[in-house]
Design an enzyme around this catalytic site. Structure first.
Site, mmCIF file in Angstrom:
data_model
loop_
_atom_site.group_PDB
_atom_site.id
_atom_site.type_symbol
_atom_site.label_atom_id
_atom_site.label_comp_id
_atom_site.label_asym_id
_atom_site.label_seq_id
_atom_site.Cartn_x
_atom_site.Cartn_y
_atom_site.Cartn_z
ATOM 1 N NE ARG A 256 -2.033 1.936 3.383
ATOM 2 C CZ ARG A 256 -1.904 1.730 4.688
ATOM 3 N NH1 ARG A 256 -2.453 0.672 5.246
ATOM 4 N NH2 ARG A 256 -1.216 2.576 5.436
ATOM 5 C CG HIS A 260 -6.376 2.235 5.861
ATOM 6 N ND1 HIS A 260 -6.305 0.952 5.389
ATOM 7 C CD2 HIS A 260 -7.644 2.407 6.297
ATOM 8 C CE1 HIS A 260 -7.472 0.360 5.527
ATOM 9 N NE2 HIS A 260 -8.310 1.219 6.076
ATOM 10 C CE1 TYR A 269 0.552 2.446 8.698
ATOM 11 C CE2 TYR A 269 -0.682 4.124 9.894
ATOM 12 C CZ TYR A 269 -0.510 3.340 8.771
ATOM 13 O OH TYR A 269 -1.376 3.447 7.709
#
Length: 362
Positions: A256, A260, A269
Site C-alpha cells: 500500500r 490507508h 507507523y
C-alpha cells in the site's frame, strides 16, 4: 465431488522488480495486446487516484481509500472477469468496477458521499462496496451458492485486504466454499498493512494463502506487482470456478503505497525506508520497463496516452461536479421501508430549513 489435497503453497512471479523475465513467459505474453491494455488501464487508475486525493484535500470529495500500488491487481481482475461473472468488492476496487462498466462520475459520486454512485444500473448484478471488513466474503459465497444451484457457468470474485483474513467472516466463507465446492475466487490484496497493523502481526503462518489448505480449496501466492503472474493465476482460478471445480484463494503480494485512507497518516507507523523500497517494486514502472524492452511502448505513446487520460479524467470530473444535489429529505427517505413518526417530523423540519428564508435557528 472432486476432493482437493494440497500440502504446500506455491509462489509465482514472471517479472523481476526491474521488469526482467525470470522464467519462460506464457504464449499470450509474447504478444503486446493484452499487456499494453493492462498498462494503459493501470496508468488511468493511478492518475485518477491522484486526482481524487487532490479533490479530497480541497474539500470536493469525501474520505477516500486510495488504490495506489494495487493497480495490477485491479486491472487484471477487471479485464479477466466476464460480463456475467459477479464482483463482490471491498472499498479499494473502484478500478475493477469501472472496467466492468461503472462510469467515472458514478464512482466519484460514491466517494463524494452520494449513495446513488453505489447503486448504478451499470453495476448489473455486481454488489455495492463493502466497508465492513470481510463481510463481503460471506456475501460472495451466498451468490456462488445460487450460481451452483442453477448450474450456471459463472464465477464470483471477492476481494479483501490482508487484515480481513483475520476475521471470522473470511474463515467461515473459506470453509463453506470448500465444503460446498463453490465457484468463487478469493483475491487477497496483501498490501502489508491493515491500517497500522503490519502483516507480521496478522498471522503466524508464512503465507496467508495457507488458509486455503484447511478449507480444502486451491491456494497460491503470487507477486501482485507482476501482471503476468496475476493474469495466469486469475484466469486459471476463474476457469476453475466456471467449470464447477470449486474455489481458489489467491494471495497477491503488493504494498500500500498510500495512506490507508485520506483520514490516515501512515508516517506515524511505517518508515520512509520501507516505503522507498516498496516504490522500487511497484507494478506500473515494472510493466513499462518490460514493454520498452520489447519495443511495444515508447515515449511518444506514453505522452499521447497521458494526455488522453488527463482529458478522460477531467471530463468525468466535470460530469461529477455538475450533478445536481439530492433533495435534503433524502437523508431520511431511504432509512426505513415505513418512516417512523419521529423521523417524519425531522424530515419536515429539514425541508423547511432547506427552503430560501427557512428558519435555521429553529
Amino acid at each position: 465431488m472432486e476432493t482437493v489435497y494440497q500440502a504446500q503453497i506455491n509462489f509465482n512471479r514472471y517479472l523481476s522488480a526491474s521488469g526482467e523475465p525470470l522464467q519462460p513467459l506464457p504464449n499470450w505474453a509474447e504478444q503486446p495486446d493484452t499487456l499494453v491494455s493492462y498498462y494503459r488501464n493501470m496508468v488511468l487508475a493511478r492518475q485518477l487516484d491522484h486526482k481524487i486525493i487532490a479533490l479530497q484535500r480541497t474539500g470536493q470529495m469525501g474520505t477516500y481509500a486510495s488504490l495506489l500500488g494495487a493497480e495490477a491487481i485491479e486491472v487484471v481482475l477487471g479485464e479477466q472477469m466476464q460480463a456475467d461473472d459477479v464482483l463482490v468488492p471491498y472499498y479499494r476496487n473502484h478500478a475493477v468496477q469501472m472496467l466492468r462498466g461503472l462510469s467515472m462520475e458514478d464512482m466519484l459520486s460514491y466517494w463524494g458521499g452520494d449513495e446513488r454512485g453505489n447503486a448504478s444500473a451499470a453495476m448489473g448484478q455486481d454488489f455495492p462496496n463493502a466497508v465492513p471488513i470481510a463481510t463481503q466474503a460471506l456475501h460472495a459465497t451466498g451468490v456462488a451458492t445460487a450460481i451452483k444451484i442453477r448450474a450456471e457457468k459463472r464465477a464470483v470474485v471477492t476481494v479483501c485486504g490482508d487484515g480481513a483474513t483475520s476475521k471470522g467472516d473470511f474463515m467461515e466463507a473459506l470453509n463453506v466454499a470448500g465444503a460446498w465446492q463453490l465457484p468463487v475466487v478469493f483475491m487477497v490484496n496483501n498490501n502489508q498493512w491493515a491500517i497500522s497493523v503490519p502483516r507480521s502481526l496478522q498471522c503466524g503462518a508464512p503465507t496467508l494463502a495457507q488458509k486455503a489448505i484447511g478449507a480444502g480449496i486451491r491456494g497460491e501466492q503470487i507477486d501482485g506487482n507482476d501482471v503476468i503472474a496475476l493474469h495466469e493465476s486469475v484466469s486459471n482460478a476463474l476457469q476453475h470456478a466456471r467449470e464447477g471445480k470449486g474455489a481458489t484463494l489467491i494471495e497477491a503480494i503488493s504494498y500500500r503505497l498510500s495512506d490507508h485512507t485520506t483520514a490516515d497518516d501512515a508516517t506515524r507507523y511505517r518508515s520512509n525506508d520501507e516505503l522507498k523500497a516498496a516504490w522500487e517494486r511497484e507494478p506500473i514502472k515494472r510493466l513499462q520497463t518490460f514493454l520498452h524492452q520489447r519495443g511495444w511502448w515508447d515515449e511518444v505513446q506514453e505522452s499521447a496516452w497521458q494526455s488522453e487520460v488527463g482529458q478522460m479524467i477531467q471530463q468525468g470530473l466535470d460530469r461529477y461536479l455538475q450533478q445536481p444535489n439530492q433533495p435534503v429529505e433524502h437523508l431520511i427517505d431511504f432509512l426505513y421501508a415505513e418512516l417512523p413518526e419521529a423521523l417524519k417530523e425531522q424530515r419536515e423540519r429539514l425541508i423547511r430549513h432547506a427552503q430560501p428564508g427557512g428558519n435555521h435557528h429553529e
